[in-house]
Design an enzyme around this catalytic site. Structure first.
Site, PDB file in Angstrom:
ATOM      1  N   TYR A  75       0.926  -1.187   0.088  1.00  8.71           N
ATOM      2  CA  TYR A  75       0.104   0.086  -0.132  1.00  8.71           C
ATOM      3  C   TYR A  75       0.736   1.114  -0.017  1.00  8.71           C
ATOM      4  O   TYR A  75       0.229   2.358   0.041  1.00  8.71           O
ATOM      5  CB  TYR A  75      -1.163   0.042   1.412  1.00  8.71           C
ATOM      6  CG  TYR A  75      -2.174  -0.934   1.336  1.00  8.71           C
ATOM      7  CD1 TYR A  75      -1.893  -2.300   1.231  1.00  8.71           C
ATOM      8  CD2 TYR A  75      -3.457  -0.468   1.240  1.00  8.71           C
ATOM      9  CE1 TYR A  75      -2.874  -3.166   1.121  1.00  8.71           C
ATOM     10  CE2 TYR A  75      -4.638  -1.361   1.440  1.00  8.71           C
ATOM     11  CZ  TYR A  75      -4.192  -2.599   1.301  1.00  8.71           C
ATOM     12  OH  TYR A  75      -5.251  -3.451   1.521  1.00  8.71           O
ATOM     13  N   ASP A 205      18.152 -41.405 -15.189  1.00  5.52           N
ATOM     14  CA  ASP A 205      17.889 -40.123 -15.972  1.00  5.52           C
ATOM     15  C   ASP A 205      18.189 -40.470 -17.143  1.00  5.52           C
ATOM     16  O   ASP A 205      19.052 -39.538 -17.772  1.00  5.52           O
ATOM     17  CB  ASP A 205      18.420 -39.034 -15.322  1.00  5.52           C
ATOM     18  CG  ASP A 205      17.654 -37.641 -16.098  1.00  5.52           C
ATOM     19  OD1 ASP A 205      16.799 -37.765 -16.776  1.00  5.52           O
ATOM     20  OD2 ASP A 205      18.322 -36.484 -15.868  1.00  5.52           O
TER      21      ASP A 205
HETATM   22  C1  SPV Z   1      16.307 -31.988 -14.976  1.00  7.19           C
HETATM   23  O1  SPV Z   1      15.891 -31.638 -13.959  1.00  7.19           O
HETATM   24  O2  SPV Z   1      16.008 -33.179 -15.176  1.00  7.19           O
HETATM   25  C2  SPV Z   1      17.093 -31.269 -15.970  1.00  7.19           C
HETATM   26  C3  SPV Z   1      17.889 -30.246 -15.436  1.00  7.19           C
HETATM   27  O3  SPV Z   1      17.236 -31.606 -17.141  1.00  7.19           O
HETATM   28  S1  SPV Z   1      19.476 -30.971 -15.032  1.00  7.19           S
HETATM   29  O4  SPV Z   1      19.284 -31.997 -14.164  1.00  7.19           O
HETATM   30  O5  SPV Z   1      20.408 -29.798 -14.412  1.00  7.19           O
HETATM   31  O6  SPV Z   1      20.122 -31.258 -16.288  1.00  7.19           O
HETATM   32 MG    MG Z   2      16.217 -33.649 -17.529  1.00  9.77          MG
END
Ligand code: SPV
Ligand code: MG
Length: 432
Positions: A75, A205
């Site tokens: 505000y 991954d």
């Molecule tokens: C993920 O979060 O899966 C990414 C980012 O691809 S990294 O892990 O930094 O490659």
């Molecule tokens: Mg990734």
């Protein structure tokens, strides 16, 4: 005639707002503030109508004498401008995150003898219904999908946190804090990371968790949240599959997919050159982007090209060349990644890219150069900052430690003090 001020941050007027105006009218001339888009995003709700539309809506209400734009949730700007004798607000701001705002306003008013009037909050079925309807509207695919593009234009930097389940989605959706500047703050969007989605399933991954499974994770998140979703699309896979997936993601209400310019067996970027990883050719990857853009049906969805040149030590020039080529191929944004401990190469890339291209959004993932602030990145032209794996990394060690302690003690008493009470975990989840 006294000046009475109240601030609205709503797209829909319900009994509660009308009640506030009725109360305000008793004290004098009623000025209603329309909280700006930027501030609405930070504190409470994402606007589904424009500032102009909201101003017109408030102006049309009986009892309102004037409407002004309030561009500071604390505000300050408005109090300095109109010095209201009274600030009227629902008494719900006496508790929770909004308490800090009330305290701040009280301090500003005290300087010249202004007063706060707390009006009992209207808890009625119709108010509840309007709030629910707004929330549901925001969770609809067409609203959620376009929200990322809106955020890029409305906020200095879009803050994105990873989510890999309904529960982590809820944390990103609902976590609100009092920031250092005294203002409330929250995350703007969610990142569905390939690393975290795979890790949660106990898998590496390497694109082993397939798209069908990734879509299930997204669906779990979508069911309980409204914030926009950016999918880590790995390499995008075969172009023939990618075009199909673009349509599916659009239909689900996902806002963006980020695909990286690697080919063959993908490994996580944070391995860098410690493992064999192959970067795709500019021609092939550009063709994949173009095919994705051609397949896209809505205007809102974004395909963001992720450049792995710095990760794979191919140099700054290669990264910049690719950024220009991918943008020309239709990419709606560029993600530049680095695994250096310092942010200098990211700054250099952003500064040089911004000399060539002022507009294309830049995305960064500050996992290894984590000392950098959002403001510093924004000053180099970054639009989206992704915290890619922190929730997963926070949870894992605590779960492992808890398992070890129970094994050692042959009972659960020793770990109980650091666990969330089971009653709280039951209440954590909203029932319809
Ligand atoms: C993920 O979060 O899966 C990414 C980012 O691809 S990294 O892990 O930094 O490659
Ligand atoms: Mg990734």
């Amino acid at each position: 005639m006294k000046t009475v001020y109240t601030c609205f941050s709503t797209d829909v007027i319900h009994d509660g707002h009308l009640n506030i105006i009725r109360h305000a009218k008793k004290y004098g001339r009623v000025v209603v503030g329309c909280l700006s888009d930027k501030e609405m995003i930070r504190c409470t709700k994402f606007p589904t109508t424009s500032e102009e539309e909201r101003i017109a809506l408030y102006q049309s209400l009986e009892g309102v004498d004037e409407v002004i734009l309030q561009d500071n949730m604390l505000y300050d700007d408005m109090i300095e401008k109109i010095h209201p004798d009274y600030v009227v607000h629902g008494d719900n701001w006496r508790e929770g995150a909004e308490r800090a705002v009330r305290d701040h306003v009280e301090g500003l008013l005290r300087v010249y003898g202004g007063q706060i009037v707390d009006v009992p909050y209207t808890y009625s079925e119709s108010v509840k219904k309007v709030d629910q309807r707004l929330k549901e509207k925001l969770s609809m695919p067409e609203y959620r999908r376009k929200r990322l593009r809106q955020l890029i234009t409305m906020t200095p930097v879009v803050k994105v946190m990873e989510a890999h389940s309904g529960l982590t989605g809820l944390i990103v959706e609902k976590t609100v804090v009092d920031g250092e500047d005294g203002k409330l703050d929250q995350f703007d969007a969610m990142w569905v990371s390939s690393l975290c989605d795979s890790t949660d399933k106990g898998k590496p991954d390497i694109e082993l968790v397939d798209m069908t499974s990734r879509l299930r994770t997204i669906d779990d998140i979508i069911e309980v949240t409204t914030k926009p979703i950016i999918l880590d699309g790995d390499t995008g896979g075969l172009t023939e599959h990618f075009v199909y997936n673009v349509r599916t993601l659009e239909r689900m209400g996902v806002s963006a997919v980020i695909i990286e310019d690697k080919t063959g067996l993908k490994k996580n970027s944070l391995f860098g050159t410690e493992v064999v990883q192959t970067q795709d050719s500019i021609e092939n990857f550009s063709a994949k982007i173009t095919a994705g853009k051609k397949a896209q049906l809505s205007d809102d969805f974004m395909i963001i090209a992720r450049i792995e040149s710095l990760i794979l030590e191919q140099g700054m020039e290669d990264a910049l060349k690719r950024a220009v080529a991918y943008t020309a191929a239709g990419a709606d944004g560029i993600m530049i990644h680095s695994r250096k401990k310092e942010p200098e190469e990211i700054f250099e890339f952003c500064d040089k890219f911004r000399q060539k291209d002022k507009k294309t959004p830049i995305v960064v993932v500050p996992t290894s150069f984590n000392q950098v602030t959002e403001e510093e990145l924004a000053s180099h032209g970054v639009n989206i900052v992704i915290y890619a794996n922190q929730l997963m990394r926070a949870a894992f060690p605590v779960m492992q430690e808890t398992a070890e302690e129970i094994l050692k003690a042959h009972r659960a008493k020793e770990v109980d003090a650091k666990l969330m009470p089971f009653k709280d975990i039951i209440r954590l989840i909203d029932e319809l």
